[in-house]
Design a protein around this motif. Sequence first.
Motif, PDB file in Angstrom:
ATOM      1  N   THR A   7      51.119  50.676  95.751  1.00 43.23           N
ATOM      2  CA  THR A   7      50.011  51.412  95.139  1.00 43.23           C
ATOM      3  C   THR A   7      49.076  50.426  94.469  1.00 43.23           C
ATOM      4  OG1 THR A   7      51.517  53.257  94.713  1.00 43.23           O
ATOM      5  CG2 THR A   7      49.429  53.259  93.523  1.00 43.23           C
TER       6      THR A   7
ATOM      7  N   ARG B 263      47.071  53.853  98.456  1.00 42.51           N
ATOM      8  CA  ARG B 263      48.502  53.680  98.696  1.00 42.51           C
ATOM      9  C   ARG B 263      48.715  53.277 100.146  1.00 42.51           C
ATOM     10  NH1 ARG B 263      51.511  56.708  94.653  1.00 42.51           N
ATOM     11  NH2 ARG B 263      49.994  57.852  93.442  1.00 42.51           N
TER      12      ARG B 263
ATOM     13  N   THR C  27      56.427  51.931  99.259  1.00 42.79           N
ATOM     14  CA  THR C  27      55.053  52.336  98.974  1.00 42.79           C
ATOM     15  C   THR C  27      54.441  51.314  98.033  1.00 42.79           C
ATOM     16  OG1 THR C  27      55.634  54.678  99.180  1.00 42.79           O
ATOM     17  CG2 THR C  27      53.567  54.160  98.051  1.00 42.79           C
TER      18      THR C  27
ATOM     19  N   GLN D 232      43.868  56.251  93.501  1.00 44.95           N
ATOM     20  CA  GLN D 232      44.570  55.004  93.799  1.00 44.95           C
ATOM     21  C   GLN D 232      44.830  54.943  95.293  1.00 44.95           C
ATOM     22  OE1 GLN D 232      47.908  55.546  90.932  1.00 44.95           O
ATOM     23  NE2 GLN D 232      47.478  53.414  90.441  1.00 44.95           N
TER      24      GLN D 232
END
Length: 132
Positions: free
Chosen positions: A8, A19, A6, A17
């Motif tokens: 971010t 992602r 992931t 945010q």
Amino acid sequence: MNLSITVTGPPRQDGSQLRSGVDLQFDVFDDRTVSRIADAARQCHQMLRAAEGPGTQVVSDNRSDGQRPQGNGTPRLATEKQVRAIHAMADRQGLDLAGQLQDRFSVSSVKALSIQEASRLIDELKSNLQSA
């Protein structure tokens, strides 16, 4: 084995945010697996950058092609035909393809090249064949 990646982005003005993530499955941890992991992380980063908004370059920090994403936010990657052509010409020329890909495009696989990058590389390899 399963691996989740992931990426971010930084906090936005509204506190949210962005992602981007991917799940990978593999049976053996070898050089090919490492390459898949690096390519997946790079693609997550590119998708995140594309989603940040207009004018954002869809490239990792060490690439400067300025390629725009497809409508879904992902870059258009090299076609299978381009991948096969690059491998065939590089083999005929005895080229260190892995080294060239890493040095010039910061990728570890031909499949991670954009369509435009693959096209430029094919043109260069054709030119090398014709001048030899």
